[in-house]
Design an enzyme around this catalytic site. Structure first.
Site, PDB file in Angstrom:
ATOM      1  N   LYS A   1      -2.956   4.552   7.052  1.00  0.00           N
ATOM      2  CA  LYS A   1      -3.136   5.103   8.396  1.00  0.00           C
ATOM      3  C   LYS A   1      -3.089   6.631   8.342  1.00  0.00           C
ATOM      4  O   LYS A   1      -2.127   7.200   7.847  1.00  0.00           O
ATOM      5  CB  LYS A   1      -2.033   4.590   9.312  1.00  0.00           C
TER       6      LYS A   1
ATOM      7  N   ARG B   1       7.367   0.054   1.645  1.00  0.00           N
ATOM      8  CA  ARG B   1       7.279  -1.068   2.583  1.00  0.00           C
ATOM      9  C   ARG B   1       6.064  -1.930   2.266  1.00  0.00           C
ATOM     10  O   ARG B   1       5.084  -1.442   1.706  1.00  0.00           O
ATOM     11  CB  ARG B   1       7.224  -0.574   4.028  1.00  0.00           C
TER      12      ARG B   1
ATOM     13  N   CYS C   1      -3.594 -17.686  14.501  1.00  0.00           N
ATOM     14  CA  CYS C   1      -3.282 -16.853  15.660  1.00  0.00           C
ATOM     15  C   CYS C   1      -3.486 -17.702  16.899  1.00  0.00           C
ATOM     16  O   CYS C   1      -4.325 -18.603  16.906  1.00  0.00           O
ATOM     17  CB  CYS C   1      -4.252 -15.685  15.745  1.00  0.00           C
TER      18      CYS C   1
ATOM     19  N   ARG D   1       0.820  -1.203   0.000  1.00  0.00           N
ATOM     20  CA  ARG D   1       0.000   0.000   0.000  1.00  0.00           C
ATOM     21  C   ARG D   1       0.856   1.256   0.000  1.00  0.00           C
ATOM     22  O   ARG D   1       0.498   2.267  -0.563  1.00  0.00           O
ATOM     23  CB  ARG D   1      -0.897  -0.013   1.243  1.00  0.00           C
ATOM     24  N   TYR D   2       1.979   1.192   0.686  1.00  0.00           N
ATOM     25  CA  TYR D   2       2.849   2.359   0.828  1.00  0.00           C
ATOM     26  C   TYR D   2       4.044   2.223  -0.116  1.00  0.00           C
ATOM     27  O   TYR D   2       4.398   1.111  -0.506  1.00  0.00           O
ATOM     28  CB  TYR D   2       3.341   2.460   2.271  1.00  0.00           C
TER      29      TYR D   2
ATOM     30  N   CYS E   1     -10.888  -8.256  15.637  1.00  0.00           N
ATOM     31  CA  CYS E   1      -9.755  -8.378  14.699  1.00  0.00           C
ATOM     32  C   CYS E   1     -10.101  -7.862  13.308  1.00  0.00           C
ATOM     33  O   CYS E   1     -11.112  -8.238  12.716  1.00  0.00           O
ATOM     34  CB  CYS E   1      -9.323  -9.834  14.602  1.00  0.00           C
TER      35      CYS E   1
END
Ligand code: PLP
Length: 418
Positions: free
Chosen positions: A386, A164, A173, A160-161, A180
């Site tokens: 974010k 990274r 998990c 997305r970025y 979640c």
């Protein structure tokens, strides 16, 4: 994949029938000594409440079983019926069973020992025990709110970025948090762990994308893999020249601290610079066991950060949140992100107004160590990434002066000539 490959026994010796009394006290816990000469380095702290829980609910098992992380995974609670054996279920909790809907549940015996059997509103209990409100889907809620599937150039990679990538290395998990973000993909019974061939495609993508200088391993939880499978991933990624830093996102140190063995940390520290972000929720999670797990990781030179989801009635009270950040700093975990709860289906009972998060940040900044203040972010629905949300410290401008407000709500002028 067969179960043995998922949780290899790594040549664990047979357990002795009985155990000598613990030799020393550590914190409010006991230190369980190594089992025998051949398994040195297996000592681990155990809280008194865990010892009590073990003898009550697993009378046939020893303290060494308890401190064996594979035993913890094998003996996890995965159904409402099993929960009923150690908690008095509330009406909202047992209504799930009557609804006939199967919601994935997974709680390690260790984390279960921290739950209050008599209080369904206890913070830790609400994070892992399903309630009937999960069945109510509200407007704006979606299966994949961050649109990760649409930002996935190859399976298991979210890019997305610019510099990274997120590498989802497993769907498994050791605990299923009720809020979640990846509820839609974790816990699918048939296909929990990924195969090496699937990983190799993702690793090849990273090798070909020279702009990727930071790889974040998440899932599921990467630390539920065996040491050798984690090492496979870290060594292949470390061999790529343009990959500068590696990161692991995990909740294991909180729900399965016994996984942080000396063997694991000795392996991890060969792949520096390696960072670990740990998912913490509430100050009650900071037990002697968790403290030991964090200290082992920090002693291995791994910078530790925390990621916390803001949850109504759990950690949305400024005093509780400040206590959490202080407890984290004591075990060398730097609060990194405070997330607005993602609008996954059936999450409205967990979500707070954004103003609540801003109040938490206002209560920290200036009032306590700057290291205790995380970034408050909203992960934008649809894949915007974010976005930081900050209280308004800039009031405005008067001529060449910037008008600022400090933590005590006093205003100040700062000359800001252009
Ligand atoms: C959170 C996230 C990252 C890492 O973001 P940082 O702000 O660098 O911690 C990377 N990729 C995706 C898709 C993410 O959601």
């Amino acid at each position: 994949m067969k179960k043995e490959e998922v949780f290899p026994q790594q040549g664990e010796p047979e357990e002795p029938a009985s155990l000598e009394p613990p030799s020393s006290l550590a914190f409010q816990g006991l230190l369980v000594p190594p089992q025998n000469q051949t398994s040195k380095n297996t000592a681990f702290t155990i809280s008194v409440r865990s010892v009590e829980f073990l003898s009550k609910h697993f009378p046939g098992s020893s303290l060494h079983d308890w401190n064996n992380w594979q035993w913890q995974v094998r003996n996890s609670f995965t159904s409402v019926e099993q929960l009923n054996s150690f908690l008095g279920l509330s009406a909202d909790e047992s209504a799930i069973r009557e609804s006939g809907v199967h919601l994935p549940i997974r709680i390690t015996p260790y984390y279960a020992s921290l739950l209050d059997p008599d209080n369904p509103l206890q913070a830790l209990r609400r994070t892992v025990i399903p309630v009937v409100q999960e069945l109510n889907v509200s407007p704006g809620e979606a299966e994949d709110p961050l649109s990760e599937t649409n930002h996935s150039p190859v399976p298991h990679i979210v890019h997305r970025y610019p510099d990274r990538v997120l590498f989802l290395v497993t769907n498994f998990c050791s605990a299923y948090c009720r809020y979640c973000t990846r509820t839609h993909m974790v816990s699918l019974q048939e296909k929990a762990h990924s195969s090496q061939a699937e990983w190799d495609i993702a690793i090849e993508y990273i090798r070909q994308h020279t702009e990727v200088r930071d790889v974040l391993l998440s899932g599921g939880d990467p630390l539920t893999l065996s040491d050798s499978r984690i090492e496979y991933l870290l060594s292949r990624l470390r061999a790529i020249p343009h990959v500068e830093i590696l990161r692991i996102g995990t909740k294991v140190p909180v729900v399965l601290p016994q996984r942080i063995t000396r063997d694991l940390v000795n392996m991890l520290k060969k792949y520096h610079p390696l960072f670990i972000s740990i998912h913490f929720t509430h100050p009650d999670e900071l037990t002697p066991e968790v403290s030991e797990a964090c200290n082992r990781l920090a002693d291995a030179g791994i910078p530790l950060g925390s990621q916390t989801v803001l949850l109504k009635g759990i950690n949305d009270e400024p005093g509780i949140f400040k206590k959490l950040t202080h407890e984290l700093l004591k075990v060398r975990v730097r609060p990194y992100y405070l997330y607005q709860c993602d609008p996954i289906p059936g999450s409205s009972h967990f979500r707070t107004p954004v103003e609540t998060g801003l109040e938490i940040i206002r209560n920290l900044r200036g009032h306590t160590s700057g290291y205790a203040v995380p970034h408050y972010v909203i992960d934008a629905p649809g894949g915007g990434g974010k976005i930081p949300i900050l209280p308004d410290y800039v009031v405005g401008r008067e001529g060449n002066d910037l008008i600022l407000r400090n933590y005590e709500n006093k205003t100040f002028r700062f000359p800001d000539y252009i």
